[in-house]
Motif scaffolding. Structure first.
Motif, short mmCIF file in Angstrom:
data_model
loop_
_atom_site.label_atom_id
_atom_site.label_comp_id
_atom_site.label_asym_id
_atom_site.label_seq_id
_atom_site.Cartn_x
_atom_site.Cartn_y
_atom_site.Cartn_z
N VAL A 265 0.88 -1.17 0.00
CA VAL A 265 0.00 0.00 0.00
C VAL A 265 0.92 1.21 0.00
O VAL A 265 1.68 1.42 0.94
CB VAL A 265 -0.93 0.03 1.22
CG1 VAL A 265 -1.78 1.30 1.20
CG2 VAL A 265 -1.84 -1.20 1.25
N ARG A 266 0.87 2.00 -1.06
CA ARG A 266 1.83 3.10 -1.21
C ARG A 266 1.13 4.41 -1.53
O ARG A 266 -0.05 4.43 -1.88
CB ARG A 266 2.84 2.76 -2.30
CG ARG A 266 2.25 2.67 -3.69
CD ARG A 266 3.28 2.15 -4.68
NE ARG A 266 2.77 2.15 -6.05
CZ ARG A 266 3.39 1.57 -7.08
NH1 ARG A 266 4.53 0.92 -6.88
NH2 ARG A 266 2.87 1.63 -8.29
N ASP A 267 1.88 5.48 -1.41
CA ASP A 267 1.34 6.81 -1.72
C ASP A 267 1.14 6.94 -3.22
O ASP A 267 1.92 6.42 -4.03
CB ASP A 267 2.29 7.89 -1.24
CG ASP A 267 2.34 7.99 0.28
OD1 ASP A 267 1.40 7.51 0.92
OD2 ASP A 267 3.33 8.54 0.80
N LEU A 268 0.07 7.64 -3.59
CA LEU A 268 -0.28 7.84 -5.00
C LEU A 268 0.11 9.25 -5.40
O LEU A 268 -0.33 10.23 -4.79
CB LEU A 268 -1.78 7.62 -5.19
CG LEU A 268 -2.35 7.75 -6.60
CD1 LEU A 268 -1.75 6.68 -7.51
CD2 LEU A 268 -3.88 7.60 -6.56
N ALA A 269 0.93 9.34 -6.42
CA ALA A 269 1.42 10.64 -6.86
C ALA A 269 0.41 11.42 -7.68
O ALA A 269 0.40 12.65 -7.69
CB ALA A 269 2.71 10.46 -7.67
N GLU A 270 -0.49 10.71 -8.39
CA GLU A 270 -1.46 11.38 -9.26
C GLU A 270 -2.46 12.17 -8.43
O GLU A 270 -3.03 11.66 -7.47
CB GLU A 270 -2.18 10.35 -10.13
CG GLU A 270 -1.26 9.56 -11.04
CD GLU A 270 -2.01 8.49 -11.81
OE1 GLU A 270 -2.90 8.85 -12.59
OE2 GLU A 270 -1.72 7.31 -11.62
N GLU A 271 -2.70 13.40 -8.83
CA GLU A 271 -3.60 14.27 -8.06
C GLU A 271 -5.06 14.15 -8.47
O GLU A 271 -5.94 14.62 -7.75
CB GLU A 271 -3.15 15.73 -8.22
CG GLU A 271 -1.75 16.00 -7.65
CD GLU A 271 -1.36 17.45 -7.80
OE1 GLU A 271 -2.16 18.21 -8.40
OE2 GLU A 271 -0.28 17.84 -7.32
N ASP A 272 -5.33 13.53 -9.61
CA ASP A 272 -6.71 13.45 -10.10
C ASP A 272 -7.50 12.31 -9.48
O ASP A 272 -8.71 12.22 -9.69
CB ASP A 272 -6.71 13.29 -11.63
CG ASP A 272 -6.15 14.52 -12.34
OD1 ASP A 272 -6.21 15.61 -11.74
OD2 ASP A 272 -5.66 14.38 -13.47
N GLY B 238 -8.51 0.67 -12.62
CA GLY B 238 -7.53 0.76 -11.55
C GLY B 238 -7.52 2.05 -10.78
O GLY B 238 -6.84 2.17 -9.76
N HIS B 239 -8.28 3.06 -11.22
CA HIS B 239 -8.28 4.36 -10.55
C HIS B 239 -9.69 4.72 -10.08
O HIS B 239 -10.67 4.46 -10.77
CB HIS B 239 -7.76 5.45 -11.48
CG HIS B 239 -6.32 5.29 -11.84
ND1 HIS B 239 -5.90 4.44 -12.84
CD2 HIS B 239 -5.20 5.87 -11.32
CE1 HIS B 239 -4.58 4.50 -12.93
NE2 HIS B 239 -4.13 5.36 -12.03
N CYS B 240 -9.75 5.35 -8.92
CA CYS B 240 -11.04 5.80 -8.38
C CYS B 240 -10.91 7.25 -7.89
O CYS B 240 -9.94 7.60 -7.21
CB CYS B 240 -11.49 4.93 -7.21
SG CYS B 240 -12.03 3.27 -7.70
N ALA B 241 -11.91 8.05 -8.23
CA ALA B 241 -11.99 9.42 -7.73
C ALA B 241 -12.84 9.42 -6.46
O ALA B 241 -13.47 8.42 -6.10
CB ALA B 241 -12.62 10.33 -8.79
N MET B 242 -12.87 10.56 -5.77
CA MET B 242 -13.61 10.64 -4.51
C MET B 242 -15.08 10.30 -4.68
O MET B 242 -15.67 9.64 -3.82
CB MET B 242 -13.45 12.06 -3.92
CG MET B 242 -14.13 12.23 -2.56
SD MET B 242 -13.45 11.13 -1.29
CE MET B 242 -11.86 11.93 -1.02
N ARG B 243 -15.69 10.73 -5.78
CA ARG B 243 -17.12 10.48 -5.97
C ARG B 243 -17.43 8.99 -6.01
O ARG B 243 -18.53 8.56 -5.65
CB ARG B 243 -17.63 11.16 -7.24
CG ARG B 243 -17.03 10.61 -8.53
CD ARG B 243 -17.59 11.30 -9.76
NE ARG B 243 -17.01 10.77 -11.00
CZ ARG B 243 -15.85 11.16 -11.50
NH1 ARG B 243 -15.16 12.11 -10.89
NH2 ARG B 243 -15.38 10.63 -12.61
N GLU B 244 -16.46 8.19 -6.46
CA GLU B 244 -16.70 6.75 -6.55
C GLU B 244 -16.61 6.06 -5.20
O GLU B 244 -17.13 4.96 -5.02
CB GLU B 244 -15.70 6.14 -7.55
CG GLU B 244 -16.01 6.57 -8.98
CD GLU B 244 -14.85 6.38 -9.93
OE1 GLU B 244 -15.11 6.08 -11.11
OE2 GLU B 244 -13.69 6.56 -9.51
#
Length: 292
Positions: A48-55, A102-108
């Protein structure tokens, strides 16, 4: 051996509910706050690591065989949202979500609608996350020990289980046997409302102005219970008596008000029985009756 047994059992699960049942079966002494990263590592998450992408708030990277994965979480997430994001992505990993990029935004991470395949997948991952972080047996025991519903219980549960107030409220109404609902009001508008299964249909929706019956309140000081007009909150029927609705409010920072609506189901049943008894025993005078 125990790890292999759990993985074998999980492989045959096709829903959030069956996955949770299998995990809880292998963790009979699970306690709050649930050690979600330990469980994730046991079932195939290697990091479990930090995610660099801001989106995005979280991500999932799975190996070609689908046996191991890496979860990423945005560094800006609070500890509570980070825990939920890990559990959400673990749900995708174990459910082998088809088409998940593989990616989820806050709304999801708050999705509960199921009107499209994507929303259905996200809602299922959220059900898994809520059930893992707030296991139903533990939450039911917590509610039982707390007694009669009260809005102050929501932040208490959030602290106990290491989740956000929003997550605790949603799980509260999902598990409680009481007839209640928890609307979230922000800056005078309905943010969303979470009703229990037995709560009547509500008239309010996202973006609606909050009913005028919602009182102002001091931050972190719950109001006393108030009896409010049912028509302010509930869909009305000409043929059905409106129940007595009680309300309690807890103000938080940033213009957020947590509202608890409560209906005493036992008292309502007694009232209905009395009304039916009165209607049955009430004398009727037909046109041909002797009314001397």
């Amino acid at each position: 051996m125990a790890k292999d047994a759990l993985l074998s059992e999980l492989a045959g699960c096709g829903s959030a509910e069956t996955l949770l049942a299998a995990i809880l079966n292998h963790y009979p002494d699970i306690r709050a706050p649930v050690r979600v990263e330990d469980i994730a590592r046991r079932v195939g998450i290697t990091q479990v690591r930090d995610l660099a992408e801001e989106d995005f708030t979280s991500s999932l990277l799975v190996d070609a065989a689908g046996r191991t994965g890496i979860i990423g979480c945005a560094t800006a997430l609070s500890p509570q949202r980070r825990r939920f994001a890990i559990a959400h992505q673990l749900g995708h990993f174990l459910l082998r979500t088809q088409g998940h990029d593989g990616h989820c935004a806050m709304r999801e991470l708050t999705e509960n609608r199921r009107d499209t395949p994507h929303r259905k997948q996200e809602a299922q991952a959220n059900r898994f996350a809520a059930g893992l972080l707030m296991p139903k047996p533990l939450m039911a025991a917590s509610l039982d020990s707390l007694g009669k519903p009260a809005i102050a219980h929501v932040p208490m549960l959030a602290s106990t289980y290491g989740v956000t107030i929003e997550s605790a409220a949603s799980r509260y109404v999902d598990v409680t046997p009481s007839t209640c609902a928890i609307p979230f009001i922000k800056n005078g508008l309905v943010h969303y409302a979470r009703p229990s299964r037995s709560f009547p249909s509500m008239t309010i929706g996202r973006g609606d102005a909050a009913p005028s019956s919602v009182p102002s309140a001091k931050i972190d000081e719950p109001t006393s219970w108030l009896v409010v007009e049912a028509r302010d909150w509930l869909v009305q029927s000409r043929d059905v008596r409106s129940p007595k609705v009680s309300m309690q409010v807890l103000a938080k920072k940033n213009g957020l008000h947590l509202v608890m609506l409560f209906i005493n189901a036992a008292a309502e049943r007694r009232a209905d029985e009395e009304a039916e008894k009165y209607a049955t025993e009430r004398p009727s005078f037909g046109r041909g009756s002797d009314r001397r």
